[in-house]
Scaffold this active site. Structure first.
Site, PDB file in Angstrom:
ATOM      1  N   ARG A 134      27.137   9.613 -15.535  1.00  0.00           N
ATOM      2  CA  ARG A 134      28.308   8.826 -15.143  1.00  0.00           C
ATOM      3  C   ARG A 134      27.933   7.359 -15.000  1.00  0.00           C
ATOM      4  NH1 ARG A 134      32.755  11.978 -13.063  1.00  0.00           N
ATOM      5  NH2 ARG A 134      33.627   9.971 -12.468  1.00  0.00           N
ATOM      6  N   ASP A 147      24.808  19.165 -13.200  1.00  0.00           N
ATOM      7  CA  ASP A 147      25.030  17.932 -12.426  1.00  0.00           C
ATOM      8  C   ASP A 147      24.929  18.144 -10.915  1.00  0.00           C
ATOM      9  OD1 ASP A 147      25.487  16.627 -14.775  1.00  0.00           O
ATOM     10  OD2 ASP A 147      27.679  16.602 -14.594  1.00  0.00           O
ATOM     11  N   HIS A 148      25.422  19.291 -10.443  1.00  0.00           N
ATOM     12  CA  HIS A 148      25.469  19.446  -8.984  1.00  0.00           C
ATOM     13  C   HIS A 148      24.131  19.821  -8.373  1.00  0.00           C
ATOM     14  CE1 HIS A 148      29.385  18.071  -8.865  1.00  0.00           C
ATOM     15  NE2 HIS A 148      29.915  19.084  -9.512  1.00  0.00           N
ATOM     16  N   HIS A 178      35.778  23.297 -17.513  1.00  0.00           N
ATOM     17  CA  HIS A 178      36.260  22.632 -16.296  1.00  0.00           C
ATOM     18  C   HIS A 178      37.029  23.622 -15.436  1.00  0.00           C
ATOM     19  CE1 HIS A 178      37.203  19.522 -13.482  1.00  0.00           C
ATOM     20  NE2 HIS A 178      36.468  18.693 -14.175  1.00  0.00           N
ATOM     21  N   GLY A 179      36.473  23.886 -14.281  1.00  0.00           N
ATOM     22  CA  GLY A 179      37.132  24.756 -13.306  1.00  0.00           C
ATOM     23  C   GLY A 179      37.014  26.244 -13.614  1.00  0.00           C
ATOM     24  N   ARG A 183      19.410  13.640  -0.418  1.00  0.00           N
ATOM     25  CA  ARG A 183      18.208  13.297   0.345  1.00  0.00           C
ATOM     26  C   ARG A 183      17.375  12.212  -0.343  1.00  0.00           C
ATOM     27  NH1 ARG A 183      16.107  16.651   4.556  1.00  0.00           N
ATOM     28  NH2 ARG A 183      17.952  17.040   5.819  1.00  0.00           N
ATOM     29  N   HIS A 234      26.287  15.036 -17.156  1.00  0.00           N
ATOM     30  CA  HIS A 234      27.210  13.909 -17.310  1.00  0.00           C
ATOM     31  C   HIS A 234      26.534  12.677 -16.725  1.00  0.00           C
ATOM     32  CE1 HIS A 234      31.585  12.319 -16.493  1.00  0.00           C
ATOM     33  NE2 HIS A 234      30.835  11.469 -17.162  1.00  0.00           N
ATOM     34  N   GLY A 294      29.867  24.564 -14.636  1.00  0.00           N
ATOM     35  CA  GLY A 294      28.901  24.032 -13.674  1.00  0.00           C
ATOM     36  C   GLY A 294      29.173  24.447 -12.245  1.00  0.00           C
ATOM     37  N   HIS A 295      30.272  23.965 -11.692  1.00  0.00           N
ATOM     38  CA  HIS A 295      30.500  24.079 -10.252  1.00  0.00           C
ATOM     39  C   HIS A 295      30.437  25.512  -9.733  1.00  0.00           C
ATOM     40  CE1 HIS A 295      31.885  22.371  -6.463  1.00  0.00           C
ATOM     41  NE2 HIS A 295      32.606  23.466  -6.344  1.00  0.00           N
ATOM     42  N   ARG A 297      26.150   8.815 -10.094  1.00  0.00           N
ATOM     43  CA  ARG A 297      26.214   9.475  -8.785  1.00  0.00           C
ATOM     44  C   ARG A 297      25.406  10.770  -8.728  1.00  0.00           C
ATOM     45  NH1 ARG A 297      32.402  11.575  -8.909  1.00  0.00           N
ATOM     46  NH2 ARG A 297      32.779   9.365  -9.120  1.00  0.00           N
ATOM     47  N   HIS A 298      25.197  11.407  -9.859  1.00  0.00           N
ATOM     48  CA  HIS A 298      24.308  12.588  -9.819  1.00  0.00           C
ATOM     49  C   HIS A 298      23.153  12.423 -10.813  1.00  0.00           C
ATOM     50  CE1 HIS A 298      27.411  13.700 -12.686  1.00  0.00           C
ATOM     51  NE2 HIS A 298      28.243  14.141 -11.775  1.00  0.00           N
ATOM     52  N   THR A 344      35.798  14.834 -13.467  1.00  0.00           N
ATOM     53  CA  THR A 344      36.614  14.397 -14.590  1.00  0.00           C
ATOM     54  C   THR A 344      38.025  14.965 -14.434  1.00  0.00           C
ATOM     55  OG1 THR A 344      34.598  14.619 -15.863  1.00  0.00           O
ATOM     56  CG2 THR A 344      36.605  14.191 -17.101  1.00  0.00           C
ATOM     57  N   ASN A 352      26.260  23.398 -16.815  1.00  0.00           N
ATOM     58  CA  ASN A 352      26.277  22.012 -16.345  1.00  0.00           C
ATOM     59  C   ASN A 352      25.469  21.940 -15.055  1.00  0.00           C
ATOM     60  OD1 ASN A 352      27.111  19.737 -14.748  1.00  0.00           O
ATOM     61  ND2 ASN A 352      28.745  19.395 -16.219  1.00  0.00           N
ATOM     62  N   GLU A 362      36.479  19.814 -26.807  1.00  0.00           N
ATOM     63  CA  GLU A 362      36.313  20.689 -25.644  1.00  0.00           C
ATOM     64  C   GLU A 362      37.653  20.666 -24.927  1.00  0.00           C
ATOM     65  OE1 GLU A 362      32.748  20.501 -23.239  1.00  0.00           O
ATOM     66  OE2 GLU A 362      33.901  20.957 -21.430  1.00  0.00           O
ATOM     67  N   GLU A 369      27.348  14.528 -21.557  1.00  0.00           N
ATOM     68  CA  GLU A 369      28.727  14.052 -21.331  1.00  0.00           C
ATOM     69  C   GLU A 369      28.679  12.574 -21.033  1.00  0.00           C
ATOM     70  OE1 GLU A 369      30.897  15.992 -18.232  1.00  0.00           O
ATOM     71  OE2 GLU A 369      30.553  17.937 -19.121  1.00  0.00           O
TER      72      GLU A 369
HETATM   73  N1  PXP Z   1      33.276  20.031 -19.222  1.00  0.00           N
HETATM   74  C1  PXP Z   1      33.467  18.731 -18.880  1.00  0.00           C
HETATM   75  C2  PXP Z   1      33.821  17.777 -19.962  1.00  0.00           C
HETATM   76  C3  PXP Z   1      33.292  18.297 -17.560  1.00  0.00           C
HETATM   77  O1  PXP Z   1      33.488  17.010 -17.239  1.00  0.00           O
HETATM   78  C4  PXP Z   1      32.898  19.238 -16.579  1.00  0.00           C
HETATM   79  C5  PXP Z   1      32.658  18.787 -15.183  1.00  0.00           C
HETATM   80  O2  PXP Z   1      31.601  17.896 -15.146  1.00  0.00           O
HETATM   81  C6  PXP Z   1      32.714  20.566 -16.980  1.00  0.00           C
HETATM   82  C7  PXP Z   1      32.927  20.941 -18.304  1.00  0.00           C
HETATM   83  C8  PXP Z   1      32.284  21.624 -16.015  1.00  0.00           C
HETATM   84  O3  PXP Z   1      33.268  21.791 -15.040  1.00  0.00           O
HETATM   85  P1  PXP Z   1      32.968  22.654 -13.770  1.00  0.00           P
HETATM   86  O4  PXP Z   1      31.854  21.969 -13.007  1.00  0.00           O
HETATM   87  O5  PXP Z   1      34.249  22.668 -13.021  1.00  0.00           O
HETATM   88  O6  PXP Z   1      32.537  24.013 -14.239  1.00  0.00           O
END
Ligand code: PXP
Length: 236
Positions: A44, A8-9, A190-191, A17, A42, A212-213, A48-49, A100, A6, A150, A69
């Site tokens: 959104r 997004d970040h 997620h996480g 910036r 994602h 992602g994160h 935002r990203h 999310t 992912n 998922e 997403e």
């Molecule tokens: N899956 C879904 C559906 C999500 O919304 C996210 C966060 O955008 C992720 C996976 C990835 O989560 P993380 O950034 O915590 O790894």
């Protein structure tokens, strides 16, 4: 198990910036070159990203698959139908949330979800539903026509190393087994991070993890030594 990255970040940092750096296209390319089987973004509702133009560019530059997403919003459904990603993952979305926060309530809005994903399925886009590891949600998901779920691993990730870890992990394992018995393919995300991801190997048949994160966070520190020494070299 496949890895979906992912990105997004990377866009979160870019948008701080308002310019073009760091490039999400370059980020996606590096992820692909290092083993990502797909790239997730994602789009959104508040943009935002990831922005509209990002997904239009990504769809033409990715070498692997785009997993988009999205929430149940008509304007985003329209974009999905225009760009035709390999898959979409339907997520709930609240404007104020940082990320999310919970799974999609498929059981509570079965007809709405089924109707919303129909045009996407008809267009040949694979559909995944982002749900909590909960029997009712899994059973409802199997009725919608979606090919994937998922599983939301957020609670497991938060509980990792604490008393509730096992109970949360077992919810994931049981939900995956049930989903597979109902003909669904199972992703998770997620996480997930470098400490807690190993337990995903204990769940048979998981198809893909979307992460992602933790990857983007780690990349800052693994990349910082070179970034600092290169700048130092330039200003000596
Ligand atoms: N899956 C879904 C559906 C999500 O919304 C996210 C966060 O955008 C992720 C996976 C990835 O989560 P993380 O950034 O915590 O790894």
């Amino acid at each position: 198990m496949l890895l979906g990255v992912n990105i997004d970040h990377i866009a979160t940092l870019r948008n701080a910036r308002g310019g073009i750096e760091p490039s999400i296209i370059k980020g996606a390319e590096i992820a692909e070159q290092n083993g990502a089987a797909s790239i997730t973004t994602h789009l959104r509702e508040d943009r935002r990203h990831i922005k509209n133009e990002d997904v239009y560019t990504l769809i033409n530059t990715l070498k692997t698959r785009l997993n988009l997403e999205m929430a149940m919003a008509d304007d985003i459904q329209k974009i999905a139908l225009e760009i035709n990603p390999h898959s979409i993952c339907l997520v709930p979305e609240k404007r104020q949330e940082v990320t999310t926060e919970g799974g999609l309530d498929v059981a509570g809005q079965l007809d709405k979800v089924t109707e919303f994903i129909k045009p996407l399925l008809d267009a040949g886009i694979l559909v995944s539903l982002f749900i909590d590891p909960d029997e009712e949600q899994v059973r409802a998901s199997a009725k919608t026509g979606a090919q994937f779920i998922e599983m939301h691993t957020g609670t497991y990730s938060e509980c990792f190393g604490y008393e509730d870890e096992e109970a949360e992990f077992q919810k994931l394992k049981k939900s995956a087994e049930l989903a597979q018995s109902l003909g669904l393919k199972v992703n998770a995300g997620h996480g997930l991070n470098y400490e807690n991801v190993h337990r995903m190997h204990e769940i048979d048949g998981l198809y893909e993890l979307n992460i992602g994160h933790s990857i983007i966070s780690r990349a800052i520190f693994t990349g910082l030594p070179e970034a600092v020494s290169k700048m130092k070299e330039l200003i000596l």
